[in-house]
Design a protein around this motif. Structure first.
Motif: not given
Ligand code: PEP
Ligand code: MN
Length: 336
Positions: A132, A165, A238
């Motif tokens: 994350k 991710e 996003r």
């Molecule tokens: C995600 O989709 O988990 C995320 C962290 O989104 P973003 O990279 O768009 O902030």
């Protein structure tokens, strides 16, 4: 530069053009298509002198493309790209894909429960983050490899391909082993080394728009992946950072029809990170589909109040089921 051949151009004439481009020290990329046959010229630093090429037999015209993205552009590749993830297809002519799941993978039980809710509602893919990119170092950073295992297990249990991710090159092998699609997050959209590595494999990629990236920068980031050989790229809007504080980001919906015109790559929308507010997710999801998005990715958690990450923008399983009913009505109205 793009070299457009006459419809009746012969293979010999094509070969002559390819050889001429090569002799100029540039790379020629034939672009076969049902509408026309063209040859993309790559590797030039600036303007290409096309005087010899233009006069070769079979050549209809040359088009100078000064954009930082070429392989991602409609000029180079008029036909839509359809990205297929174990039968779930993103792109023109395909029913929009709904991806849902928690922000972070927290426990085996949480992931199995989330997957069951996504499946029951009619979602086609499962999301969940194991690595994350948190704004601060004291927030939950994700379960890492252990989380990837829970994600894969939950996806298999409910027959849902999974996306997660990857933040660093060192994580790439593991993420490919456990996930059907790699996500490059907003914060890494311009991590060019990561983009290049992801380009060298064939795993499908979900590339999110950087929070302050222009459309040109977004497509140039996709170009890094395409240029290395991986053509399985899906873009994701996003939200971008603006002066507005009432929402987490500002959802730029106009990017959807714009990208559909500028690029052949599929584009989806993430209304969860774009708004930061659960209340806004349903209406922005439907708006994204009306705008022509090839899919939507949203956060769904079995217990949003207890989520370790992004609970305020996460739907419960019930919310998701309700929204999916509305989505299905809308898609029917839109002709899917
Ligand atoms: C995600 O989709 O988990 C995320 C962290 O989104 P973003 O990279 O768009 O902030
Ligand atoms: Mn999140």
């Amino acid at each position: 530069m793009l070299i457009v051949m006459h419809h009746h151009a012969t293979q010999d004439q094509m070969d002559q053009v390819l050889a001429a481009v090569k002799a100029m020290g540039l790379t020629a990329e034939p672009i076969p298509g049902s509408l026309r046959t063209a040859i993309g010229v790559l590797g030039n630093q600036g303007y290409v002198d096309d005087s010899t090429i233009r006069t070769l037999p079979g050549v209809r015209e040359t088009i100078h493309v000064s954009k930082p993205y070429k392989m991602a552009s409609r000029d180079f590749h008029p036909e839509p790209t359809v990205v297929d993830i174990s039968g779930v297809k993103f792109g023109d002519g395909q029913k929009p894909v709904i991806i849902a799941g928690p922000c972070s993978i927290e426990t085996e039980e949480q992931m199995l429960a989330a997957a069951a809710e996504v499946k029951a509602g009619g979602g086609q893919m499962l999301r969940g983050g194991a690595f994350k990119p948190r704004t601060g170092p004291h927030s939950f950073q994700g379960l890492g490899i252990e989380g990837l295992k829970y994600l894969q297990q939950a996806g298999k249990a409910h027959d849902l391909p999974v996306v997660t991710e990857v933040m660093r090159i060192e994580q790439l092998d593991a993420v490919c082993r456990y996930a059907d699609m790699l996500q490059i997050g907003a914060r890494n959209m311009q991590n060019f080394d990561l983009l290049k590595e992801v380009g060298k494999i064939q795993h499908p990629v979900l590339l999110k728009r950087g929070m302050s990236a222009t459309i040109e920068e977004f497509l140039a980031a996709a170009e890094y992946i395409l240029a290395e050989g991986n053509r399985n790229v899906v873009l994701c809007e996003r939200g971008i950072r603006t002066f507005e504080k009432a929402t987490r980001n500002t959802l730029d919906l106009s990017v959807v029809p714009l990208i559909r015109e500028m690029s052949h790559l599929p584009i989806i929308v993430d209304p969860s990170h774009a708004t930061g507010k659960r209340m806004l997710v349903p209406v922005m999801t439907k708006s994204a589909l009306v705008a022509g998005a090839h899919g939507v990715m949203m956060e769904v958690h079995p217990n949003p109040a207890k989520a370790l990450c992004d609970g305020a923008q996460s739907l419960s399983g019930n919310d998701f089921a309700e929204l999916m009913k509305e989505i299905n009505h809308l898609l029917e109205f839109l002709g899917y």
